[in-house]
Design a protein around this motif. Structure first.
Motif, PDB file in Angstrom:
ATOM      1  N   GLY A  31       0.781  -1.228   0.000  1.00 47.48           N
ATOM      2  CA  GLY A  31       0.000   0.000   0.000  1.00 47.48           C
ATOM      3  C   GLY A  31       0.810   1.273   0.000  1.00 47.48           C
ATOM      4  N   VAL A  32       2.124   1.163  -0.239  1.00 49.65           N
ATOM      5  CA  VAL A  32       2.992   2.343  -0.229  1.00 49.65           C
ATOM      6  C   VAL A  32       3.655   2.491  -1.591  1.00 49.65           C
ATOM      7  N   SER A  33       3.358   3.567  -2.280  1.00 50.78           N
ATOM      8  CA  SER A  33       3.974   3.817  -3.583  1.00 50.78           C
ATOM      9  C   SER A  33       5.484   3.983  -3.425  1.00 50.78           C
ATOM     10  N   SER A  34       6.240   3.248  -4.227  1.00 46.61           N
ATOM     11  CA  SER A  34       7.697   3.345  -4.138  1.00 46.61           C
ATOM     12  C   SER A  34       8.191   4.738  -4.510  1.00 46.61           C
ATOM     13  N   GLU A  35       7.558   5.352  -5.495  1.00 43.38           N
ATOM     14  CA  GLU A  35       7.960   6.710  -5.892  1.00 43.38           C
ATOM     15  C   GLU A  35       7.751   7.682  -4.737  1.00 43.38           C
ATOM     16  N   ALA A  36       6.590   7.603  -4.102  1.00 44.88           N
ATOM     17  CA  ALA A  36       6.292   8.485  -2.975  1.00 44.88           C
ATOM     18  C   ALA A  36       7.258   8.230  -1.820  1.00 44.88           C
ATOM     19  N   LEU A  37       7.570   6.963  -1.579  1.00 43.88           N
ATOM     20  CA  LEU A  37       8.463   6.621  -0.477  1.00 43.88           C
ATOM     21  C   LEU A  37       9.870   7.154  -0.726  1.00 43.88           C
ATOM     22  N   MET A  38      10.370   6.980  -1.939  1.00 43.05           N
ATOM     23  CA  MET A  38      11.724   7.451  -2.246  1.00 43.05           C
ATOM     24  C   MET A  38      11.823   8.965  -2.127  1.00 43.05           C
ATOM     25  N   LEU A  39      10.810   9.666  -2.626  1.00 53.35           N
ATOM     26  CA  LEU A  39      10.827  11.128  -2.560  1.00 53.35           C
ATOM     27  C   LEU A  39      10.678  11.629  -1.123  1.00 53.35           C
ATOM     28  N   SER A  40       9.899  10.914  -0.335  1.00 55.77           N
ATOM     29  CA  SER A  40       9.618  11.360   1.039  1.00 55.77           C
ATOM     30  C   SER A  40      10.719  11.012   2.025  1.00 55.77           C
ATOM     31  N   THR A  41      11.671  10.167   1.615  1.00 56.85           N
ATOM     32  CA  THR A  41      12.734   9.752   2.547  1.00 56.85           C
ATOM     33  C   THR A  41      14.121  10.195   2.080  1.00 56.85           C
ATOM     34  N   LYS A  42      14.164  11.121   1.129  1.00 59.49           N
ATOM     35  CA  LYS A  42      15.457  11.568   0.609  1.00 59.49           C
ATOM     36  C   LYS A  42      16.375  12.117   1.695  1.00 59.49           C
ATOM     37  N   GLN A  43      15.790  12.747   2.691  1.00 61.73           N
ATOM     38  CA  GLN A  43      16.627  13.335   3.751  1.00 61.73           C
ATOM     39  C   GLN A  43      17.204  12.277   4.685  1.00 61.73           C
ATOM     40  N   TYR A  44      16.679  11.052   4.614  1.00 68.86           N
ATOM     41  CA  TYR A  44      17.145   9.979   5.489  1.00 68.86           C
ATOM     42  C   TYR A  44      18.069   8.988   4.763  1.00 68.86           C
ATOM     43  N   CYS A  45      17.718   8.672   3.519  1.00 70.01           N
ATOM     44  CA  CYS A  45      18.499   7.659   2.805  1.00 70.01           C
ATOM     45  C   CYS A  45      18.287   7.759   1.302  1.00 70.01           C
ATOM     46  N   GLY A  46      19.282   7.281   0.566  1.00 67.46           N
ATOM     47  CA  GLY A  46      19.191   7.211  -0.885  1.00 67.46           C
ATOM     48  C   GLY A  46      18.965   5.779  -1.308  1.00 67.46           C
ATOM     49  N   ILE A  47      17.749   5.466  -1.769  1.00 68.70           N
ATOM     50  CA  ILE A  47      17.402   4.120  -2.220  1.00 68.70           C
ATOM     51  C   ILE A  47      16.858   4.214  -3.634  1.00 68.70           C
ATOM     52  N   SER A  48      16.518   3.085  -4.220  1.00 70.36           N
ATOM     53  CA  SER A  48      16.001   3.084  -5.594  1.00 70.36           C
ATOM     54  C   SER A  48      14.888   2.053  -5.720  1.00 70.36           C
ATOM     55  N   ASN A  49      14.276   2.015  -6.878  1.00 73.94           N
ATOM     56  CA  ASN A  49      13.290   0.966  -7.139  1.00 73.94           C
ATOM     57  C   ASN A  49      13.688   0.130  -8.352  1.00 73.94           C
ATOM     58  N   GLY A  50      14.993   0.065  -8.595  1.00 72.44           N
ATOM     59  CA  GLY A  50      15.465  -0.780  -9.683  1.00 72.44           C
ATOM     60  C   GLY A  50      16.805  -0.324 -10.207  1.00 72.44           C
ATOM     61  N   SER A  51      17.165  -0.837 -11.361  1.00 73.79           N
ATOM     62  CA  SER A  51      18.443  -0.539 -11.979  1.00 73.79           C
ATOM     63  C   SER A  51      18.552   0.923 -12.358  1.00 73.79           C
ATOM     64  N   ALA A  52      19.758   1.478 -12.217  1.00 72.64           N
ATOM     65  CA  ALA A  52      19.985   2.881 -12.578  1.00 72.64           C
ATOM     66  C   ALA A  52      19.736   3.129 -14.064  1.00 72.64           C
ATOM     67  N   CYS A  53      19.927   2.098 -14.894  1.00 76.54           N
ATOM     68  CA  CYS A  53      19.729   2.286 -16.334  1.00 76.54           C
ATOM     69  C   CYS A  53      18.257   2.466 -16.676  1.00 76.54           C
ATOM     70  N   ASN A  54      17.375   2.176 -15.724  1.00 83.33           N
ATOM     71  CA  ASN A  54      15.932   2.343 -15.953  1.00 83.33           C
ATOM     72  C   ASN A  54      15.336   3.459 -15.103  1.00 83.33           C
ATOM     73  N   SER A  55      16.196   4.245 -14.448  1.00 92.69           N
ATOM     74  CA  SER A  55      15.704   5.187 -13.442  1.00 92.69           C
ATOM     75  C   SER A  55      14.820   6.281 -14.025  1.00 92.69           C
ATOM     76  N   LYS A  56      14.927   6.542 -15.319  1.00 86.51           N
ATOM     77  CA  LYS A  56      14.092   7.576 -15.926  1.00 86.51           C
ATOM     78  C   LYS A  56      12.762   7.015 -16.431  1.00 86.51           C
ATOM     79  N   SER A  57      12.611   5.715 -16.294  1.00 83.79           N
ATOM     80  CA  SER A  57      11.382   5.069 -16.749  1.00 83.79           C
ATOM     81  C   SER A  57      10.419   4.905 -15.576  1.00 83.79           C
ATOM     82  N   TYR A  58       9.153   5.170 -15.825  1.00 86.50           N
ATOM     83  CA  TYR A  58       8.136   5.016 -14.785  1.00 86.50           C
ATOM     84  C   TYR A  58       7.360   3.717 -14.967  1.00 86.50           C
TER      85      TYR A  58
END
Length: 383
Positions: free
Chosen positions: A307-334
């Motif tokens: 129930g937690v959008s990964s995009e929302a989670l990554m944006l909302s936790t930038k001040q705490y940690c740098g994480i991703s939702n996949g390979s860097a080569c796909n980071s511009k793809s939604y």
């Protein structure tokens, strides 16, 4: 900025490696392929020393190590460099998986346009391709089998050892993309029977922009791989262009460091993983882990927060940690992760999944504190 937890994309450079590289930039001025003066000779000496350090980590010969700009280039050379051989032999069948890095998948798609047939093996729900599914596809016109050792999104270890054993006496080349396992699964890589291997320095504390392609000799001959660029006979024509001496030294020194420290590094990473899993269990949040942790590297966790959008989670936790939702080569793809999709994971679960990856140098308590903050934020984002 918080703590960096995206090591599978790129690890921070080791300060000891950086110091060694700076020394080269300051004191080794020559071109490693200049044979007419001592400056070139000195540059060649440090390059060959680094080549030996890479070879030692894999238990291969120095003349089987070819420097490239990284695993993406190495992967391209492997597949595209066999075109001439395939024309001579009529072998135009490639076997790979649907969860490879784009450097393999996109190159395979390009090869299909040239008349090659590519078989893509899907993984099971646990993130691992079945050995039987791969070897059952081998036939008389199979040119090469290319399988990643460790998946970059899930950390799941693929059955490359078993596949290598099967192919050892076959007239089929076996390539391993060891980008995520090189310098980490050291003992295992030394035991695997392969013909070609790709790696990048920046996954093991080395610099970005340098890697290697390993071409193992069989009956005293290298695999019939040809260079895919023109411009000189550097690296025996496999990879023309001026050798970046300082980067090569950085790769070699990173190899010498992990050769002595990989067991300790693995233990540190495993303790961090156990802590993260314990924090998840104690948090009360609804979650699930993507991939079977019994065949996973100790520095990677792909987790779905229900129930937690990964995009929302990554944006909302930038001040705490740098994480991703996949390979860097796909980071511009939604679009949903093609790796998790191939595993058969539902789209809604994929859209709620993030990848967390770390290194041995990560501070245990800092990771714990940042992860607790992430969980707190995730709880507030549940919909």
């Amino acid at each position: 900025m918080g703590i960096y937890l995206d090591f599978n994309s790129s690890s921070p450079i080791d300060e000891r490696v950086l110091t060694a590289m700076i020394d080269v930039y300051r004191n080794v001025a020559g071109n490693a392929d200049s044979r007419t003066h001592n400056f070139g000779v000195s540059a060649r000496q440090v390059v060959e020393n680094a080549r030996g350090e890479v070879a030692s980590l894999l238990n291969v010969n120095k003349d089987e190590v070819f420097f490239t700009s990284g695993a993406t280039e190495s992967n391209n050379i492997v597949l595209q460099g066999l075109k001439e051989y395939s024309e001579k032999t009529g072998k135009k069948h490639i076997i790979t998986t649907s969860i490879e890095h784009k450097a393999i998948i996109e190159t395979c798609k390009a090869m299909e346009k040239l008349g090659f047939e590519v078989s893509y093996v899907n993984p099971k729900l646990d993130g691992r391709v079945a050995y039987e599914d791969v070897v059952s596809l081998v036939r008389e016109d199979t040119l090469i089998v290319s399988i990643m050792h460790v998946n970059n999104e899930t950390g799941i270890i693929q059955p490359v050892k078993e596949i290598g054993e099967f192919l050892a006496d076959k007239e089929v080349y076996f390539h391993i993309d060891a980008t995520q396992s090189f310098g980490k699964l050291v003992d295992e890589l030394k035991q695997i029977k392969f013909d070609m291997l790709s790696m990048s320095a920046h996954k093991i504390g080395g610099p970005q922009g340098i890697g290697a392609l390993i071409l193992k000799k069989k009956r005293y001959k290298l695999p019939p791989v040809k260079g895919i660029m023109y411009g000189g006979q550097q690296e025996h024509g496999i990879r023309p262009g001026t050798i970046p001496v300082a980067l090569v030294v950085g790769l070699g020194y990173a190899c010498s460091l992990v050769a002595n420290e990989y067991r300790e590094n693995a233990d540190k990473c495993q303790k961090i993983k156990e802590m993260l899993l314990a924090e998840l269990d104690n948090s009360g949040i609804s979650y699930r882990i993507n991939g079977n942790q019994e065949c996973c590297v100790p520095n990677t966790l792909n987790v779905c927060f229900d129930g937690v959008s990964s995009e929302a989670l990554m944006l909302s936790t930038k001040q705490y940690c740098g994480i991703s939702n996949g390979s860097a080569c796909n980071s511009k793809s939604y679009e949903p992760s093609f790796v998790l999709s191939a595993m058969g994971i539902p789209v809604d679960q994929i859209e709620n999944s993030v990848r967390i990856s770390w290194g041995a140098e990560a501070d245990f308590e800092e990771v714990r504190a940042s992860f607790k903050e992430l969980i707190t934020v995730a709880k507030g984002l549940v919909f």
